[in-house]
Motif scaffolding. Sequence first.
Motif, PDB file in Angstrom:
ATOM      1  N   ALA A  39     -15.815 -38.358 -57.044  1.00  0.00           N
ATOM      2  CA  ALA A  39     -14.655 -38.555 -56.167  1.00  0.00           C
ATOM      3  C   ALA A  39     -13.848 -37.266 -56.029  1.00  0.00           C
ATOM      4  N   THR A  40     -13.693 -36.529 -57.122  1.00  0.00           N
ATOM      5  CA  THR A  40     -12.914 -35.289 -57.041  1.00  0.00           C
ATOM      6  C   THR A  40     -13.611 -34.236 -56.194  1.00  0.00           C
ATOM      7  N   GLN A  41     -14.927 -34.331 -56.071  1.00  0.00           N
ATOM      8  CA  GLN A  41     -15.676 -33.363 -55.276  1.00  0.00           C
ATOM      9  C   GLN A  41     -15.829 -33.791 -53.818  1.00  0.00           C
ATOM     10  N   THR A  42     -15.790 -35.097 -53.555  1.00  0.00           N
ATOM     11  CA  THR A  42     -16.053 -35.574 -52.196  1.00  0.00           C
ATOM     12  C   THR A  42     -14.812 -36.109 -51.481  1.00  0.00           C
ATOM     13  N   ARG A  43     -13.791 -36.476 -52.221  1.00  0.00           N
ATOM     14  CA  ARG A  43     -12.597 -37.076 -51.603  1.00  0.00           C
ATOM     15  C   ARG A  43     -11.371 -36.233 -51.888  1.00  0.00           C
ATOM     16  N   VAL A  44     -11.481 -34.951 -51.695  1.00  0.00           N
ATOM     17  CA  VAL A  44     -10.395 -34.005 -51.983  1.00  0.00           C
ATOM     18  C   VAL A  44      -9.130 -34.383 -51.227  1.00  0.00           C
ATOM     19  N   HIS A  45      -9.262 -34.807 -49.983  1.00  0.00           N
ATOM     20  CA  HIS A  45      -8.091 -35.160 -49.164  1.00  0.00           C
ATOM     21  C   HIS A  45      -7.317 -36.356 -49.728  1.00  0.00           C
ATOM     22  N   GLU A  46      -7.980 -37.256 -50.449  1.00  0.00           N
ATOM     23  CA  GLU A  46      -7.299 -38.421 -51.030  1.00  0.00           C
ATOM     24  C   GLU A  46      -6.587 -38.069 -52.325  1.00  0.00           C
ATOM     25  N   LEU A  47      -7.065 -37.066 -53.015  1.00  0.00           N
ATOM     26  CA  LEU A  47      -6.534 -36.729 -54.332  1.00  0.00           C
ATOM     27  C   LEU A  47      -5.273 -35.878 -54.263  1.00  0.00           C
ATOM     28  N   GLN A  48      -4.920 -35.393 -53.098  1.00  0.00           N
ATOM     29  CA  GLN A  48      -3.755 -34.516 -52.982  1.00  0.00           C
ATOM     30  C   GLN A  48      -2.489 -35.294 -52.774  1.00  0.00           C
TER      31      GLN A  48
END
Length: 68
Positions: free
Chosen positions: A59-68
């Motif tokens: 998730a941290t590698q593919t969903r960067v936009h959600e983690l910000q």
Amino acid sequence: EIVQLNPIELAILRLGCYELLKHPELPYRIVLNEGIELAKLFGAQGGHKYVNGVLHKIATQTRVHELQ
């Protein structure tokens, strides 16, 4: 190594990876929670921790936009 992985956890990881990569409409937190709960119910003892770690890393590698 995949050969040593419990088949249940392997199936859960495959499902979670598919959802993270191919279904961006699903929030990553829901995908992780679903995988963890499945691993708690059907996986080996403590397997949910491994599933959580792997899915979180993806998730941290593919969903960067959600983690910000």
